[in-house]
Design a protein around this motif. Structure first.
Motif, PDB file in Angstrom:
ATOM      1  N   LEU A 138       5.004  12.537  -6.241  1.00  0.00           N
ATOM      2  CA  LEU A 138       5.214  12.229  -4.829  1.00  0.00           C
ATOM      3  C   LEU A 138       5.302  10.719  -4.588  1.00  0.00           C
ATOM      4  N   THR A 139       4.489   9.985  -5.288  1.00  0.00           N
ATOM      5  CA  THR A 139       4.534   8.527  -5.150  1.00  0.00           C
ATOM      6  C   THR A 139       5.880   7.989  -5.629  1.00  0.00           C
ATOM      7  N   ASP A 140       6.353   8.499  -6.755  1.00  0.00           N
ATOM      8  CA  ASP A 140       7.672   8.084  -7.250  1.00  0.00           C
ATOM      9  C   ASP A 140       8.767   8.416  -6.242  1.00  0.00           C
ATOM     10  N   LEU A 141       8.672   9.587  -5.635  1.00  0.00           N
ATOM     11  CA  LEU A 141       9.676   9.996  -4.649  1.00  0.00           C
ATOM     12  C   LEU A 141       9.600   9.106  -3.408  1.00  0.00           C
ATOM     13  N   ALA A 142       8.392   8.740  -3.021  1.00  0.00           N
ATOM     14  CA  ALA A 142       8.227   7.845  -1.878  1.00  0.00           C
ATOM     15  C   ALA A 142       8.913   6.508  -2.141  1.00  0.00           C
ATOM     16  N   VAL A 143       8.758   5.994  -3.352  1.00  0.00           N
ATOM     17  CA  VAL A 143       9.409   4.730  -3.717  1.00  0.00           C
ATOM     18  C   VAL A 143      10.926   4.896  -3.694  1.00  0.00           C
ATOM     19  N   GLU A 144      11.428   6.025  -4.202  1.00  0.00           N
ATOM     20  CA  GLU A 144      12.872   6.296  -4.163  1.00  0.00           C
ATOM     21  C   GLU A 144      13.387   6.295  -2.725  1.00  0.00           C
ATOM     22  N   ALA A 145      12.536   6.737  -1.798  1.00  0.00           N
ATOM     23  CA  ALA A 145      12.926   6.799  -0.388  1.00  0.00           C
ATOM     24  C   ALA A 145      12.754   5.472   0.331  1.00  0.00           C
ATOM     25  N   GLY A 146      12.255   4.458  -0.368  1.00  0.00           N
ATOM     26  CA  GLY A 146      12.122   3.136   0.233  1.00  0.00           C
ATOM     27  C   GLY A 146      10.746   2.793   0.747  1.00  0.00           C
ATOM     28  N   LEU A 147       9.740   3.598   0.394  1.00  0.00           N
ATOM     29  CA  LEU A 147       8.370   3.311   0.825  1.00  0.00           C
ATOM     30  C   LEU A 147       7.642   2.480  -0.228  1.00  0.00           C
ATOM     31  N   ASP A 148       6.562   1.859   0.191  1.00  0.00           N
ATOM     32  CA  ASP A 148       5.738   1.065  -0.712  1.00  0.00           C
ATOM     33  C   ASP A 148       4.842   1.998  -1.529  1.00  0.00           C
ATOM     34  N   ASP A 150       2.000   1.487  -3.198  1.00  0.00           N
ATOM     35  CA  ASP A 150       0.572   1.384  -2.916  1.00  0.00           C
ATOM     36  C   ASP A 150       0.205   2.059  -1.597  1.00  0.00           C
ATOM     37  N   GLU A 151       1.059   1.913  -0.615  1.00  0.00           N
ATOM     38  CA  GLU A 151       0.787   2.548   0.677  1.00  0.00           C
ATOM     39  C   GLU A 151       0.873   4.068   0.549  1.00  0.00           C
ATOM     40  N   ALA A 152       1.844   4.564  -0.204  1.00  0.00           N
ATOM     41  CA  ALA A 152       1.975   6.008  -0.421  1.00  0.00           C
ATOM     42  C   ALA A 152       0.747   6.546  -1.159  1.00  0.00           C
ATOM     43  N   LEU A 156      -2.013   9.416   0.163  1.00  0.00           N
ATOM     44  CA  LEU A 156      -2.308  10.615  -0.615  1.00  0.00           C
ATOM     45  C   LEU A 156      -3.786  10.685  -0.997  1.00  0.00           C
ATOM     46  N   ALA A 157      -4.411   9.536  -1.167  1.00  0.00           N
ATOM     47  CA  ALA A 157      -5.828   9.495  -1.553  1.00  0.00           C
ATOM     48  C   ALA A 157      -6.771   9.747  -0.383  1.00  0.00           C
ATOM     49  N   ASP A 158      -6.278   9.597   0.830  1.00  0.00           N
ATOM     50  CA  ASP A 158      -7.107   9.761   2.035  1.00  0.00           C
ATOM     51  C   ASP A 158      -6.690  11.037   2.757  1.00  0.00           C
ATOM     52  N   PRO A 159      -7.454  12.116   2.643  1.00  0.00           N
ATOM     53  CA  PRO A 159      -7.049  13.393   3.235  1.00  0.00           C
ATOM     54  C   PRO A 159      -6.931  13.380   4.757  1.00  0.00           C
ATOM     55  N   GLU A 160      -7.482  12.347   5.398  1.00  0.00           N
ATOM     56  CA  GLU A 160      -7.402  12.272   6.858  1.00  0.00           C
ATOM     57  C   GLU A 160      -6.194  11.477   7.341  1.00  0.00           C
ATOM     58  N   ALA A 161      -5.534  10.751   6.436  1.00  0.00           N
ATOM     59  CA  ALA A 161      -4.382   9.937   6.834  1.00  0.00           C
ATOM     60  C   ALA A 161      -3.237  10.830   7.314  1.00  0.00           C
ATOM     61  N   TYR A 162      -2.844  10.668   8.550  1.00  0.00           N
ATOM     62  CA  TYR A 162      -1.762  11.403   9.200  1.00  0.00           C
ATOM     63  C   TYR A 162      -2.037  12.906   9.319  1.00  0.00           C
ATOM     64  N   ALA A 163      -3.255  13.334   9.010  1.00  0.00           N
ATOM     65  CA  ALA A 163      -3.578  14.756   9.128  1.00  0.00           C
ATOM     66  C   ALA A 163      -3.457  15.230  10.576  1.00  0.00           C
TER      67      ALA A 163
END
Length: 245
Positions: A138-148, A150-152, A156-163
């Motif tokens: 998922l992190t690799d895919l996020a980078v492919e989509a133009g996301l950072d 570390d931020e991705a 993913l490490a914080d279950p409350e982020a955007y929940a």
């Protein structure tokens, strides 16, 4: 005019429906004035994170089918996907909980890369040999989509982020009466359920544009060519270009 699309990355008809909607939108005269927003809908919210199974095995177990019958179900969807020019693997795909993917899609929305991330995740899930239920993938895919990266990883490490954003989308779907995906809402006036043919989307866009001052939500089509809240995905589909919209 805004078009909202409730979908789940695990739903093959959402993958097909996205391509069909885009074909309908491509021929729409006011396409540059359309804002497309993707919203969250989980088909298997009760499945634990990390609990994955092969799609064929999941289908066979869930519906009491033989592996051969489950392969037949997949083959029917694959035929529709390939007719839209989409890649589709009928063997070796994983099924799992998609909550983290939806959370990451909300990060992508905040960064203006939601469409890009959804596209690469769909492709990875249905067309490529990549499991979207792995955080590293998922992190690799996020980078492919133009996301950072570390931020991705942090999301993913914080279950409350955007929940809360995911849950809000799901509540809104329930309030609108959406019990299957994909579910398209055009300017909060017309609802289209299922991966309908491109001409249905084209017709609905035209009508919604004309009726922008008319309140209320009118349903277009039915739940065919969609995936329900029980995880079932219909193989047959219904073209409804002559329905009132």
């Amino acid at each position: 005019m805004r078009v909202e699309i409730w979908s789940d990355i695990a739903c093959p008809w959402c993958y097909v429906g996205k391509a069909r909607f885009e074909k309908g939108l491509a021929g729409f005269a006011h396409r540059d004035e359309i804002e497309v927003v993707h919203r969250s809908f989980e088909l298997d919210p009760g499945r634990a994170k990390g609990d994955t199974a092969l799609v064929i095995d999941m289908l066979a177990q869930k519906y009491g089918r033989t592996p051969e019958e489950a392969r037949g179900m997949e083959a029917g969807v694959a035929e529709n996907a390939r007719a839209e020019g989409l890649g589709y693997r009928t063997e070796g795909r994983d099924h799992g909980n998609t909550f983290d993917i939806h959370r990451l899609l909300h990060l992508a929305k905040a960064r203006g890369r939601q469409e890009e991330l959804l596209t690469v995740v769909y492709r990875a899930n249905f067309a490529e040999e990549r499991s979207v239920f792995d955080d590293a993938v998922l992190t690799d895919l996020a980078v492919e989509a133009g996301l950072d990266a570390d931020e991705a990883r942090a999301v993913l490490a914080d279950p409350e982020a955007y929940a809360a954003d995911v849950r809000a989308d799901e509540r809104e779907a329930a309030e609108l009466g959406a019990n299957a995906v994909p579910f398209f809402v055009l300017d909060r006036r017309y609802g289209i359920s299922g991966g309908q043919p491109a001409e249905v989307f084209a017709q609905a866009l035209e009508q919604a544009w004309k009726d922008r001052e008319v309140p209320g939500l009118t349903q277009v089509g039915d739940d065919a060519a969609g995936c329900g809240t029980d995880g079932a995905c219909e193989v047959s589909e219904t073209s409804a270009p002559d329905q009132r919209i």
